[in-house]
Scaffold this active site. Sequence first.
Site, short mmCIF file in Angstrom:
data_model
loop_
_atom_site.label_atom_id
_atom_site.label_comp_id
_atom_site.label_asym_id
_atom_site.label_seq_id
_atom_site.Cartn_x
_atom_site.Cartn_y
_atom_site.Cartn_z
N SER A 145 -1.40 2.91 -0.18
CA SER A 145 -2.39 2.36 0.74
C SER A 145 -2.30 0.84 0.75
O SER A 145 -2.85 0.18 1.64
CB SER A 145 -3.81 2.79 0.34
OG SER A 145 -4.04 2.54 -1.04
N ASP B 74 2.04 5.33 -7.00
CA ASP B 74 2.44 6.16 -5.86
C ASP B 74 3.94 6.03 -5.59
O ASP B 74 4.50 4.93 -5.67
CB ASP B 74 1.70 5.65 -4.60
CG ASP B 74 0.87 6.72 -3.95
OD1 ASP B 74 1.07 7.91 -4.24
OD2 ASP B 74 0.01 6.34 -3.13
N GLU C 272 3.32 12.81 -2.52
CA GLU C 272 2.66 13.63 -1.52
C GLU C 272 3.43 14.93 -1.27
O GLU C 272 4.65 14.97 -1.41
CB GLU C 272 2.54 12.84 -0.20
CG GLU C 272 1.63 11.65 -0.32
CD GLU C 272 1.41 10.93 1.01
OE1 GLU C 272 1.85 11.43 2.07
OE2 GLU C 272 0.80 9.84 0.98
N GLU D 14 -6.99 15.39 -0.31
CA GLU D 14 -7.49 14.37 0.63
C GLU D 14 -7.90 15.02 1.95
O GLU D 14 -7.15 15.80 2.55
CB GLU D 14 -6.40 13.31 0.89
CG GLU D 14 -6.89 12.24 1.87
CD GLU D 14 -6.06 10.97 1.90
OE1 GLU D 14 -5.12 10.83 1.09
OE2 GLU D 14 -6.38 10.11 2.75
O1 KIV Z 1 -2.41 5.41 -1.41
C1 KIV Z 1 -3.54 5.70 -1.83
O2 KIV Z 1 -4.39 4.84 -2.07
C2 KIV Z 1 -3.85 7.12 -2.03
C3 KIV Z 1 -5.28 7.48 -2.23
C4 KIV Z 1 -5.96 7.47 -0.92
C5 KIV Z 1 -5.44 8.77 -2.93
O3 KIV Z 1 -2.99 7.94 -2.00
#
Ligand code: KIV
Length: 279
Positions: free
Chosen positions: A63, A101, A133, A196
């Site tokens: 994000s 991530d 993901e 989500e």
């Molecule tokens: O990228 C992110 O911040 C996320 C959250 C919304 C879980 O994947």
Amino acid sequence: MKSATKPANGHTNGAVEARPVTVPDFLSARARGVRLTMLTAYDYITARLLDRAGVDGILVGDSLGMVVQGNADSLSVTLDEMIYHTRITARGIQRSLLVADMPFMSFQVSPQQALENAGRLMKEGGAHAVKLEGGARSAATIAAISQADIPVMAHVGLTPQSVRRLGGFRVQRDEGRLLEDALAVEKAGAFAVVLECVPTEVAEKITAAVQIPTIGIGAGAGCDGQVLVTPDMLGLFDKLQPRFVKQYADLGEQIVEAVKAYCREVKEGTFPGPKHGFR
Ligand code: KIV
């Protein structure tokens, strides 16, 4: 009965324990009646504050493509950018579990590619775990990474990296598929799964069906934990305001007011005052 006040690493008197939160702490949270808290951070200063406040997990989310880089989505975020932000976030953490991530196209090519890149996030970024993901379609990748002792947090439901296929950021309602995805990532070895934008009742059913903790965002209160994007919940990012975000502070407005006061005082000549100078 779940208690919202207990931290993830087992302290029972409400105080935040200094011992670092671990993957086994996440895995045993439900049995101990502990709800998990997670927030995003992308830098040292924010990580220090979140860690001090006692959040169980800090996610360096992709994000950051939106809230740090100002893009419309997360698709352009690179692995090197994620490693950089993970490294500077790691320096601010003493207690929280640090999850990084895996950005778009850093794990989709093959389990081998994913394993090498997850390794970089741990070795160069200092991540304690990675998140990626996809449900059933990512199962082989999750298995390859977790078999190398890199803990994987899965992410099903609305997967923002699928925005082009989905045509937007939409609530995901296909109960059968969501359940299948959650069971597949659990079987593949994920230690937790983010749900989500999933209807509350579906998230509850998934939580009852899996042993690993579910971490909800826009998935209701029946999950084992919650995660939010920190600039959203602190009122720092007003471009997107998803319905599932609760704004706990309006820091954006406070920053604007503080900067206005600084500009005014410099222009008036009241800052710096005598106590801000040297004799
Ligand atoms: O990228 C992110 O911040 C996320 C959250 C919304 C879980 O994947």
